[in-house]
Scaffold this active site. Structure first.
Site, PDB file in Angstrom:
ATOM      1  N   GLY A 232       1.286  -1.295   0.332  1.00  0.00           N
ATOM      2  CA  GLY A 232       0.115  -0.427   0.039  1.00  0.00           C
ATOM      3  C   GLY A 232       0.983   1.227  -0.270  1.00  0.00           C
ATOM      4  N   PHE A 233       2.328   1.198   1.172  1.00  0.00           N
ATOM      5  CA  PHE A 233       2.719   2.703   0.572  1.00  0.00           C
ATOM      6  C   PHE A 233       2.137   3.429   1.297  1.00  0.00           C
ATOM      7  CE2 PHE A 233       4.435  -1.236  -2.189  1.00  0.00           C
ATOM      8  CZ  PHE A 233       5.163  -1.764  -0.831  1.00  0.00           C
ATOM      9  N   ARG A 615      10.484  -2.250  22.236  1.00  0.00           N
ATOM     10  CA  ARG A 615      10.315  -3.305  22.229  1.00  0.00           C
ATOM     11  C   ARG A 615      10.212  -4.150  20.819  1.00  0.00           C
ATOM     12  NH1 ARG A 615       7.242  -7.600  25.284  1.00  0.00           N
ATOM     13  NH2 ARG A 615       8.668  -9.324  25.631  1.00  0.00           N
ATOM     14  N   ASN A 618       9.432  -8.842  16.804  1.00  0.00           N
ATOM     15  CA  ASN A 618       9.485  -9.554  15.843  1.00  0.00           C
ATOM     16  C   ASN A 618      10.854  -9.345  15.142  1.00  0.00           C
ATOM     17  OD1 ASN A 618       9.626 -11.844  13.732  1.00  0.00           O
ATOM     18  ND2 ASN A 618       7.716 -12.404  13.380  1.00  0.00           N
ATOM     19  N   THR A 621      11.133  -9.885  11.300  1.00  0.00           N
ATOM     20  CA  THR A 621       9.042  -8.704  10.492  1.00  0.00           C
ATOM     21  C   THR A 621      10.100  -6.971  10.279  1.00  0.00           C
ATOM     22  OG1 THR A 621       8.467  -8.853  12.301  1.00  0.00           O
ATOM     23  CG2 THR A 621       7.888 -10.062  10.250  1.00  0.00           C
ATOM     24  N   GLN A 625      11.219  -4.722   7.214  1.00  0.00           N
ATOM     25  CA  GLN A 625      11.489  -3.243   7.103  1.00  0.00           C
ATOM     26  C   GLN A 625      12.034  -2.784   7.354  1.00  0.00           C
ATOM     27  OE1 GLN A 625       7.943  -2.908   6.961  1.00  0.00           O
ATOM     28  NE2 GLN A 625       7.719  -0.923   7.183  1.00  0.00           N
ATOM     29  N   GLY A 689       5.819   2.290  17.357  1.00  0.00           N
ATOM     30  CA  GLY A 689       5.524   2.309  16.238  1.00  0.00           C
ATOM     31  C   GLY A 689       6.457   2.789  15.366  1.00  0.00           C
ATOM     32  N   GLY A 691       7.335   1.424  11.927  1.00  0.00           N
ATOM     33  CA  GLY A 691       7.044   0.994   9.993  1.00  0.00           C
ATOM     34  C   GLY A 691       7.312   1.758   9.223  1.00  0.00           C
ATOM     35  N   GLU A 692       7.594   3.860   9.714  1.00  0.00           N
ATOM     36  CA  GLU A 692       7.877   4.502   8.432  1.00  0.00           C
ATOM     37  C   GLU A 692       9.301   5.081   8.977  1.00  0.00           C
ATOM     38  OE1 GLU A 692       3.637   6.942   7.186  1.00  0.00           O
ATOM     39  OE2 GLU A 692       3.774   6.528   8.838  1.00  0.00           O
TER      40      GLU A 692
END
Ligand SMILES: Cc1cc2nc3c(=O)[nH]c(=O)nc-3n(C[C@H](O)[C@H](O)[C@H](O)COP(=O)(O)OP(=O)(O)OC[C@H]3O[C@@H](n4cnc5c(N)ncnc54)[C@H](O)[C@@H]3O)c2cc1C
Ligand code: SF4
Lengths: 725, 327
Positions: A232-233, A615, A618, A621, A625, A689, A691-692
């Site tokens: 999606g990005f 923390r 995983n 994953t 990222q 968070g 992700g970015e």
């Protein structure tokens, strides 16, 4: 506890994905479905005068061709619908590639060909396509989503004036597109006044709310289903016109309709990263302490929308600086509205981190040392001097610099050679904000002793299924294989968007909370159950492991989830909740480039990162990222560039053969280090968070490495071969 | 894309016969370009004649020449041991083309006839003289980074994208054609046309002609050849500038040299004057620089591709220096 959280557990959905068993939105076979295809405007500005649908209607298999004259009138939803108009509600054309007609046919091929046969006559006006032509019309737009476009502290102008050292430069980046591999798609099914949408969306709840509003329906009469996304990005965060138009077409036709956008259509239908110019002025002392930042950016907006998506958050907050003035201006062009794209803050951060490198050379201070001197432990924008809880950025600099071997770097540009290549080392800080969206999850333990987690968040490809399964399995004390996670359906409790780096900080806490509650509930049943060996054991003395319940002091007294719930006669069900707070995560990237300047050849040959994401849930994953972020960072720096024709305002390269993204040969292996410490404020699991954040520093680090290699300062991405000559 | 008919032909003659008797037909080999063009609306055909099973898919080297079938796959030719050894520029140009997946599908004939990557050409909603004669050339005032600095004009400045064609031109290959009017052979240097005022016509091929074979003379020069490709990403991308070179020297003196260029011309570019300027002279930095200046003497750069004037000269220096052992 089984200690599952933190392990590099392989993706629980990996097998389904690689074998094709995972059903993506467009894979759904709906009985009686018609295939839709959009007819897009071929002018950028003007009016539709006439639409001749005759030839299209005569094409075999065509069922209907709808125009603005046919479409039901829809109510314009607010954000997440980020356009200020809905196409096909009137004759106005706001950009090239705007839907002007909607074809329905028995097969996709028939619909596509019929779309070619629709003849549209326009009254065209001359579009403005190039920011450079209208920079003098830049203006300060209104607040967007409660965020002002101007922010200040101290007196930046005066401080800049008095600064001992100044950097005054302009940086720029072009229009870019998200380019997820899975195209946008909607299948709309109306059943007795309720609407089901099989959608590829980063937010089923957002999409449902926008669609319900547009159709004047209650939220309960719209259901959005999106169990998997092929990327999606950011392109699938907001809700876009094709979704509304497909629901409307299905309503008009009285039949289910499936729409899959073509790759070219995705270049005008789902937002992009706006073209961006960044005038940045830094003032500092000779010791390298920042005293002033004056940051004026200009981004493309449209005639009808003035949303700014590329925030200057890093200039405002990353470094300690008493005097800052940020203004985010817009320039109106006849293009589609932009949107959030992969780490939106990268755009401004590229300028800041390049300017910091320039300052380091100006002062003769090592770029890492300069950043350490300007490090802050308090939120620079907080009036009360709110401290960051457990910010580990200094540790990131140290760990990554050491792994990279930064201490061996000689700062002089243009002196390190290896054969016919110049070698350059560059670094940058990485940072991004993360959001938090109130989320709930539902957890049920059935008589089979297996647990099912349900939440209306999504698997965008980052591993949400896997990580939530780990969290629940660990919380319950169950084997991973006994826990199933179900996502991407508004029939489940409302949970976070898969955007704004918010999924894990929003949903991991509720999942852990649900596991704790469900475990407590089952233990309570067991210790009160005359048929359980655990009868009478104090609840806090019961431990759970691998699907079993034990008395701590006497492990022969044991029961299982399965037996307890079976005897209970019905599933144990709980709802998990946990509010969290938004924040930032941090890191550092160090990398090496090798350049043959004579031929304009450049390779990124080595990348080391260290990140502080609270923390690590995983490692596998999380590392994925980082690799993805670095890869996109290389694309941003070296090649990504949407070209718009200056005369027609039409995208010239709307495909993956001419819009270049990095291939494997452009992407070295990445050494990804993590400072794995719980975020004290990240409730329950200590997560932030993330992700970015990875990749945000990569474009500047590459530019900084280029300067180190050949002594040339590049400030405009992409750094294509011609700029290295 | 319109619906189309499809026939598999069993021999070159049959393919030509079916094509000649079926209106609006064309040949399809790997389909890696043709189908994209049809989907994008840049070309439309009512019937496709499959040329994958005509028995013209061999790769053979004898004492005089290399013979490659029109339906041989790019990969087959690129990886042929004798092509690698005796015609390295061909192998290198092919291996620098597209991706392994595309090379497994794509044929030699299709490669030579692939259409330009000019974005306006591939967008049915844009004007383009090559696609719709007389509609204009938006690239001249628009985006032209990928476009030609040599051989263009007011009508079209698109480059031909084939790497293989550049390499074949450096080796004096011959293209064999079979058509309704019979067989003929065309030197590849004469195969491609300048756009002039008819940019829609790209080659000398007549309607219904099939590429049956491509022959490359086996010479000592061919064995001393190389391909240099410069591009915007490491692989899977067309050339910004490329050079195919073959060089034979005696002492330092150039006995023979062949040069062809991609990414800079409206057709795969050969300039015999540039070769003549080097032949018989010692291979020095200065001689190469002079040859480079000669190459770009008539260059007509545009806003987006001005850098190619310099880059192609540097590419020439680089490849000849390597081949001539100047470094
Ligand atoms: C993503 C991508 C990247 C690429 N990168 C490169 C690159 O870097 N360098 C490069 O050189 N190429 C590149 N290509 C182009 C590729 O090499 C061509 O698409 C391929 O060679 C075409 O061969 P084909 O057999 O698939 O041709 P088709 O698509 O089947 O046909 C192409 C044309 O040739 C005609 N034709 C085919 N065979 C014959 C014949 N025997 N006689 C007469 N006419 C015939 C067809 O009628 C059609 O007009 C790339 C392609 C793609 C898709
Ligand atoms: S350069 Fe040639 S192919 Fe490109 S738009 Fe102009 S005429 Fe068409």
């Amino acid at each position: 506890m089984s200690g599952l959280v933190g392990q590099g557990v392989a993706r629980v959905d990996g097998r389904a994905k690689v074998t094709g068993a995972a059903r993506y939105a467009a894979d759904n076979e709906v009985a009686g479905v018609l295939h839709g295809f959009l007819v897009m405007s071929t002018i950028a500005r003007g009016e539709v005068v006439e639409i001749d649908t005759g030839a299209a209607l005569a094409h075999p298999g065509v069922v209907a061709v709808y125009t603005h004259a046919d479409m039901p009138r829809l109510k314009l939803p607010d954000f997440p619908f980020n356009r200020r108009f809905i196409p096909m509600q009137d004759t106005r054309v706001h950009h090239h590639g705007q839907p002007v007609a909607y074809v329905l046919a028995q097969t996709l091929e028939q619909a596509q060909e019929a779309a070619n046969l629709v003849k549209v006559r326009y009254r065209a006006e001359h579009p403005v396509a190039r920011m450079a032509d209208v920079l003098d019309e830049a203006f300060l737009p209104e607040k967007f989503r409660n965020r002002p476009n101007e922010a200040a502290r101290g007196d930046a102008a005066a401080a800049l004036e008095q600064a001992e050292v100044r950097i005054d430069q302009t940086y720029s980046s072009p229009m870019q597109h998200h380019n997820p591999i899975e195209p946008h798609t909607t299948t709309a099914v109306w059943e007795d006044g309720t609407l089901i949408l099989y959608e590829s969306t980063q937010g089923v709840v957002f999409a449902r709310n926008a669609v319900a509003f547009a159709f004047g329906k209650g939220r309960e009469s719209v259901r959005v289903i999106s169990p998997y996304l092929g990327g999606g990005f950011g392109a699938k965060g907001p809700t876009y016109p094709h979704t509304l138009l497909t629901a409307a077409a299905a309503q008009l036709a009285g039949r289910p309709v499936k729409l899959v956008l073509s790759r070219a259509q995705m270049y005008t239908s789902n937002g992009h990263r706006a073209e961006y110019r960044h005038h940045l002025r830094l003032g500092a002392t000779r010791q390298g302490m920042l005293t002033a930042i004056v940051d004026t950016s200009t981004a493309q907006v449209t005639r009808v929308e003035e949303n700014i998506y590329n925030g200057s958050d890093s200039t405002l907050r990353l470094y300690a600086c008493p005097n800052v003035h940020v203004r985010q201006l817009g320039v109106r062009l006849d293009l589609p509205t932009s949107s959030y794209m992969r780490s939106p803050e990268t755009t401004a951060h590229f300028g800041l981190e390049t300017a910091m490198d320039e300052l380091s050379y100006e002062l003769g201070i090592d770029p890492v040392e300069l950043r350490i001197r300007n490090h802050t432990e308090v939120d620079q924008q907080s009036e009360t001097g709110q401290a960051y809880a457990g910010k580990q950025l200094l540790e990131c600099y140290r760990a990554a610099a050491e792994a990279f071997g930064w201490a061996r770097r000689s700062p002089r540009p243009g002196v390190t050679r290896d054969g016919d290549e110049y070698v350059g080392w560059g670094m940058a800080t990485e940072t991004h904000t993360y959001g938090v969206i109130p989320s709930q999850v539902h957890l049920a333990i059935g008589p089979d002793g297996r647990a099912t987690l349900r939440a209306a968040t999504q698997e965008i490809g980052t591993g949400t299924y896997t990580v939530l399964t780990q969290v629940v399995a660990e919380g319950l004390g169950m084997p991973l294989g006994h826990v199933t996670t179900l996502l991407g359906d508004t029939a489940y409790p409302e949970a976070s968007l898969s955007a704004g780096s918010s999924t894990m900080p929003s949903v991991a806490g509720p999942a852990a909370d649900a596991a704790r509650r469900a475990r407590d509930a089952v233990i309570a049943l067991a210790v009160a159950d005359p048929r359980s060996p655990l009868l009478g054991v104090p609840a806090e003395e019961v431990v759970t492991e691998n699907g079993h319940l034990f008395a701590r002091g006497d492990r022969d007294r044991r029961d299982t989830y399965r037996n307890v719930v079976t005897r209970h006669g019905s599933a144990v069900e709980v709802t998990g909740r946990q509010d969290n707070t938004a924040g930032h995560s941090f890191g550092a990237v160090f990398l090496e480039v090798r350049i043959q300047p004579r031929l304009g050849r450049l390779r990124v040959t080595r990348v080391v990162t260290a990140h502080d994401l609270g923390r690590v849930l995983n490692r596998r994953t999380a590392r994925g990222q980082v690799i993805g972020g670095v890869t996109w960072g290389i694309g941003f720096a070296l090649m990504e560039h949407t070209m718009v024709d200056p005369n027609t305002a039409r995208v010239v390269n709307p495909n993956l053969s001419t819009y270049l993204v990095p291939v494997c040969a452009d992407t070295p292996s990445v050494e990804a280090l993590f400072v794995d410490r719980s975020e004290p404020d990240g409730k329950l699991l200590g997560v932030r968070g993330f992700g970015e954040t990875p990749g945000t520093g990569v474009p500047a680090a590459i530019g900084n490495a280029i300067y180190h290699a050949i002594g040339r300062r590049l400030r405009d991405v992409p750094f294509t071969p011609d700029k290295l000559l | 894309m319109r619906a189309f008919g499809y026939t598999v032909a069993g021999s070159p003659a049959e393919a030509v016969r079916i094509a000649a008797s079926t209106p609006e037909s064309t040949f399809v080999a790997g389909g890696t370009d043709l189908l994209n063009l049809m989907r994008d609306g840049a070309e439309a055909h009512d019937h496709l004649v499959d040329v994958n099973r005509l028995g013209i898919d061999g790769v053979a080297v004898d004492s005089r020449r290399l013979r490659v079938g029109g339906s041989a796959r790019m990969r087959q030719v690129a990886e042929h041991p004798r092509v690698r050894r005796e015609f390295p520029v061909l192998s290198e140009a092919l291996l620098a083309s597209a991706s392994p997946q595309v090379r497994n599908m794509a044929s030699i004939g299709g490669n030579l006839l692939q259409r330009t990557r000019c974005g306006y050409f591939r967008d049915a909603a844009s004007a383009c003289n090559k696609r719709v004669p007389g509609s204009g050339c938006p690239a001249i005032t628009g985006h032209n980074r990928g476009h030609a600095i040599l051989g263009g004009g007011d009508h079209c400045i698109a480059t031909h994208p084939s790497d293989l064609a550049v390499a074949l031109i450096a080796l004096d290959a011959t293209v064999h054609l079979l058509g309704p009017g019979g067989e003929r052979a065309v030197p590849i240097a004469d195969f491609y046309l300048l756009p002039g005022s008819t940019p829609d016509r790209e080659t000398v091929m007549r309607p219904g002609e099939l590429i049956t074979w491509v022959d490359v003379p086996r010479t000592a020069l061919a064995g001393r050849s190389r391909y240099l490709k410069l591009r915007d990403r490491a692989t899977f991308e067309f050339a910004v500038v490329s050079v195919a070179a073959a060089l034979r020297t005696s002492g330092r003196v150039v006995q023979d040299v062949r040069l062809a260029f991609g990414g800079v011309g409206t057709r795969p570019w050969r300039d015999t004057q540039v070769e003549a300027a080097l032949r018989g002279r010692p291979l020095t930095g200065q001689a190469i620089a002079e040859a480079g200046r000669l190459l770009v003497r008539d260059a007509e750069p545009y806003e987006g591709n001005r850098f190619k004037v310099e880059l192609v000269q540097r590419a020439l220096v680089s490849i000849l220096s390597d081949l001539g052992g100047l470094r």
